[in-house]
Design an enzyme around this catalytic site. Structure first.
Site, PDB file in Angstrom:
ATOM      1  N   GLU A 269       7.577  -6.860  -8.533  1.00  0.00           N
ATOM      2  CA  GLU A 269       6.796  -5.689  -8.111  1.00  0.00           C
ATOM      3  C   GLU A 269       6.868  -4.708  -9.264  1.00  0.00           C
ATOM      4  O   GLU A 269       7.810  -3.944  -9.382  1.00  0.00           O
ATOM      5  CB  GLU A 269       7.401  -5.044  -6.862  1.00  0.00           C
ATOM      6  CG  GLU A 269       7.444  -5.914  -5.632  1.00  0.00           C
ATOM      7  CD  GLU A 269       6.083  -6.219  -5.062  1.00  0.00           C
ATOM      8  OE1 GLU A 269       5.076  -5.615  -5.508  1.00  0.00           O
ATOM      9  OE2 GLU A 269       6.007  -7.090  -4.177  1.00  0.00           O
TER      10      GLU A 269
ATOM     11  N   CYS B  48       5.122   3.707  -6.718  1.00  0.00           N
ATOM     12  CA  CYS B  48       4.317   2.709  -7.458  1.00  0.00           C
ATOM     13  C   CYS B  48       2.867   2.874  -7.071  1.00  0.00           C
ATOM     14  O   CYS B  48       1.971   2.568  -7.847  1.00  0.00           O
ATOM     15  CB  CYS B  48       4.709   1.293  -7.097  1.00  0.00           C
ATOM     16  SG  CYS B  48       6.396   0.928  -7.409  1.00  0.00           S
TER      17      CYS B  48
HETATM   18  C1  UN1 Z   1       6.464   2.021  -4.014  1.00  0.00           C
HETATM   19  O1  UN1 Z   1       5.574   2.782  -4.319  1.00  0.00           O
HETATM   20  O2  UN1 Z   1       7.340   1.638  -4.812  1.00  0.00           O
HETATM   21  O3  UN1 Z   1       2.893   2.303   0.162  1.00  0.00           O
HETATM   22  C2  UN1 Z   1       6.596   1.529  -2.643  1.00  0.00           C
HETATM   23  C3  UN1 Z   1       3.753   3.149  -0.002  1.00  0.00           C
HETATM   24  C4  UN1 Z   1       5.143   2.920   0.528  1.00  0.00           C
HETATM   25  C5  UN1 Z   1       5.895   2.004  -0.368  1.00  0.00           C
HETATM   26  C6  UN1 Z   1       5.674   2.277  -1.775  1.00  0.00           C
HETATM   27  N1  UN1 Z   1       5.103   2.359   1.859  1.00  0.00           N
HETATM   28  O4  UN1 Z   1       3.511   4.170  -0.594  1.00  0.00           O
END
Ligand code: UN1
Length: 536
Positions: free
Chosen positions: A293, A327
């Protein structure tokens, strides 16, 4: 360290005090101050062991966890050495001998109890995430809730994952697809989601019959310790080996060991594309499995028929939430010419109002907190500089406020393919880009190397299906009328291209934590070999 109060920001907005001014107690650790009493509920002490393999230990470097909001020390963690890692892996292999024999639904029951334990500590754990990572408490709690939710999901899964019986082309034969756990798996997580990402991996991997070694981010060690305490409590209560769920906090040396170790059958890595690539090559070199990821450079396309209220609210949530350190943060807002000016003006107004809610992430009412570290602040500054050098205009923000606090920033005027736009900076900076058609918007969405999350706002059904179809978004998450952040459990989290290709917490994620065998079973006395050839 920064201790003074901020009263007026560079954008002229009066801010609430961001620094906790409580008098320092003897040791100077936040742990000893009344505001942070929740740490003791979680079993956090002044000095904590950062390694668990059934027993708590740690003979490596002592790290002091710092609070991003005020730069002050929270508590200390003794990390693991390569020898400690060795102890973890041996214990984890032994634990697997026990765990793999526990029937899947019974493993699910253990995961259910872990979910219950996390529910019991939801608020203190959420506050710890807030204190150590720097996100606001509702986001910290929300993250722990994601772990709870994936536990529920894994409990159901433990009674449902199943291979198929496939019609055989030979008489008197059965063709069976059979799934077995992999063994020991390594989970390396990042600072920005120090609970949820471990949860997504471990709950499902555990139900599937694997044992885990976790290395959390070096800057969120207390969160790793507190979570592992909850899990260990359940394992120990059920007289199961603690090393089913080991923890080895440490630095790059531990991460490199995990990647290179053939005893670790799958390495799940969340972090930057650059480091992920190294992990992937190391794991591939020994023909291990990896689940990556990595970076995102998420875009939201606003078509001219979009509901602008929804667009503005969504963009603010996805750009500024977690101070731009998801992310899934929105980094490129692609506006149709017809609505460009309106959206930009409204966005600037919303940013100004968010700035009145800047404060200590632990305090009620705070909506906008600090960046995680001084390194993040440096990255923010370097990117702002590059954006301006490449011809960008700062429409809002652009400055460091104090300590780890930076202004959320809106940049216009850059080419959609400017180098700075194509690189992911883990900070609240959004580039506003223009398009005059959906085709153009999609091309801009797809032209970056990352492929995590994407979104379109439109009311036109044709646009929606173009967006979802083969020539639409090339990302792993392809949303409509909902922002790039906020992925749900049960959907699959992850993306294509330089995002690494992994998928976590989704409907078919379990298959990645298992090995598939195809089993042909002959229940006759005949031997119908392929193509009718007889070897006699
Ligand atoms: C991440 O951004 O590392 O979709 C995870 C989201 C969260 C998870 C993000 N449920 O923003």
């Amino acid at each position: 360290m920064w201790r003074s109060l901020v009263t007026v920001s560079k954008t002229g907005v009066r801010l609430s005090p961001i620094v906790n001014n409580t008098r320092c107690m003897s040791s100077g650790l936040l742990l000893n101050e009344p505001k942070y009493a929740f740490l003791k509920e979680l079993g956090i002490e002044e000095d904590n062991n950062g390694v668990y393999d059934g027993t708590w230990k740690g003979s490596g470097e002592v790290v002091t966890s710092l609070c991003p909001a005020n730069g002050r020390p929270i508590a200390r963690v003794r990390t693991g050495t390569v020898q400690d890692y060795e102890a973890c892996i041996k214990a984890s292999q032994e634990a697997w001998q026990v765990w793999a024999d526990v029937p899947a639904p019974h493993r699910g029951e253990i995961v259910r109890q872990i979910g219950e334990e996390l529910r019991n500590y939801l608020l203190p754990l959420g506050k710890l995430v807030s204190l150590e990572m720097g996100k606001i408490v509702p986001e910290g709690v929300g993250e722990v809730q994601e772990y709870v939710d994936i536990c529920d999901y894994a409990v159901g899964l433990s009674r449902m994952y199943a291979g198929k019986v496939i019609p055989s082309e030979r008489p008197g034969h059965a063709l069976i697809e059979n799934w077995n756990p992999l063994g020991v798996i390594g989970i390396i997580t990042a600072f920005n989601f120090p609970v949820a990402v471990y949860g997504w991996n471990s709950a499902i991997a555990m139900a599937c019959g694997n044992t885990m070694i976790w290395k959390g981010a070096p800057t969120t060690p207390l969160t790793s310790v507190a979570i592992t305490k909850c899990v260990a409590q359940v394992l120990e209560k059920n007289s199961l080996p603690g090393a089913i769920s080991s923890l080895c906090q440490g630095g790059t040396d531990i991460g490199e060991k995990i990647a290179a170790d053939p005893r670790v059958k799958l390495v799940s890595f969340t972090g930057s594309t650059a480091v992920g690539k190294k992990v992937a090559m190391t794991v591939q070199d020994r023909f291990g499995k990896h689940l990556l990821e990595l970076g995102g450079n998420n875009a939201l396309i606003v078509n001219k028929d979009a509901d602008i209220d929804m667009v503005v609210r969504s963009a603010v949530f996805a750009c500024v939430g977690t101070a731009g350190q998801r992310c899934t943060t929105l980094r490129r807002l692609i506006l149709h010419d017809d609505i460009y000016d309106e959206v930009l003006e409204r966005l600037k107004k919303s940013y100004a109002s968010i700035m009145t809610r800047l404060g200590d992430p632990l305090d009620d009412g705070t909506l906008y907190g600090p960046l995680h570290s001084q390194q993040s602040v440096k990255n923010y500054q370097a990117t702002i500089k590059d954006a301006v050098a490449e011809g960008g205009k700062i429409e809002y923000g652009g400055n460091v406020i104090q300590g780890n606090y930076v202004e959320p920033t809106i940049v216009t005027g850059l080419a959609h393919d400017a180098a700075v736009v194509h690189r992911e900076t883990f900070a609240p900076i959004v580039y506003i880009l223009r398009c005059s058609s959906l085709d153009e918007g999609i091309a801009i969405n797809n032209e970056v190397e990352q492929g995590l999350s994407s979104s379109i706002f439109t009311k036109d059904l044709g646009n929606v299906f173009q967006w979802l179809g083969p020539k639409g978004s090339d990302c792993g998450i392809v949303n409509v009328n909902i922002p790039t952040s906020g992925a749900e459990i049960g959907g699959a989290f992850g993306g294509e291209k330089a995002t690494g290709g992994g998928r976590e917490s989704g409907s078919d994620a379990w298959k990645q934590y298992m090995r598939r065998s195809t089993c042909t079973i002959n229940y006759t006395k005949e031997l119908p070999l392929a193509q009718g050839i007889k070897f006699e």
